[in-house]
Design an enzyme around this catalytic site. Sequence first.
Site, mmCIF file in Angstrom:
data_model
loop_
_atom_site.group_PDB
_atom_site.id
_atom_site.type_symbol
_atom_site.label_atom_id
_atom_site.label_comp_id
_atom_site.label_asym_id
_atom_site.label_seq_id
_atom_site.Cartn_x
_atom_site.Cartn_y
_atom_site.Cartn_z
ATOM 1 N N CYS A 201 0.834 -1.198 0.000
ATOM 2 C CA CYS A 201 0.000 0.000 0.000
ATOM 3 C C CYS A 201 0.876 1.258 0.000
ATOM 4 C CB CYS A 201 -0.973 -0.050 1.173
ATOM 5 S SG CYS A 201 -2.396 1.059 0.970
ATOM 6 N N HIS B 69 -3.354 -5.703 1.010
ATOM 7 C CA HIS B 69 -2.644 -5.976 2.267
ATOM 8 C C HIS B 69 -2.621 -7.477 2.601
ATOM 9 C CE1 HIS B 69 -2.295 -1.822 3.950
ATOM 10 N NE2 HIS B 69 -3.312 -1.592 3.134
ATOM 11 N N GLU C 224 -0.784 -8.924 4.751
ATOM 12 C CA GLU C 224 -0.605 -9.077 6.200
ATOM 13 C C GLU C 224 -1.933 -9.010 6.941
ATOM 14 O OE1 GLU C 224 -0.786 -4.638 5.768
ATOM 15 O OE2 GLU C 224 -0.094 -6.346 4.573
#
Length: 222
Positions: free
Chosen positions: A86, A194, A196
Amino acid sequence: MKAAVVVFPGSNCDRDLAVAFERAGAEVSMVWHKETALPEGVDIVGVPGGFSYGDYLRCGAIAANSPICRAVVKHAEAGGFALGVCNGFQILTETGLLPGALRRNAGLKYICRTIGLKVETTETAFTAGYAKGDVIDIPIAHHDGNYFADEDVLARLKGEDRIAFTYTDNPNGSVADIAGVLSANKRVLGMMPHPERAADSGHGGTDGTAMFSALVEQVVSA
């Protein structure tokens, strides 16, 4: 494997990224943006999402000139791995480690939802845990995620198999539906979604887990 996660003023996904690396078996160090060097023996640098320096100039532009980013560039140019997510993707384009630029979303609105990503290549440590053509569900959360590259750069990315992910339903107007691109040596990945945030079942999905586990495995066995 040793990972370093850079922390800027305004980072808000640094801890998430560190946890994802740790759960995959990496030893993680948090590195403040004013540091001038990375920890000894680091294999991969994670540049997290958020709003570095409040995005007051241009997303990632101020962070790209932080002292630590000079060390990140040196690390990548020496063949080290780097992952920008990002805002981290925006920073990596601003440093010149990745081609192209991130512009405001086509709809000029902030988007936060889970979307489908198609895996376009597995010829990189970042995507070795998937099969080419897999569609994975990964969250996005951005206002300036509209990836742009001119025709020459786009042709090079396609010809060199450097498009890592594309959107199955383009949310932001990115050229060629691009969600993530790779450096020429495929050791630097920048992506707007994302992974994660998709590495813990408690968060609603684990499709990002394979990226971190395969990355650690590939780096360790290299």
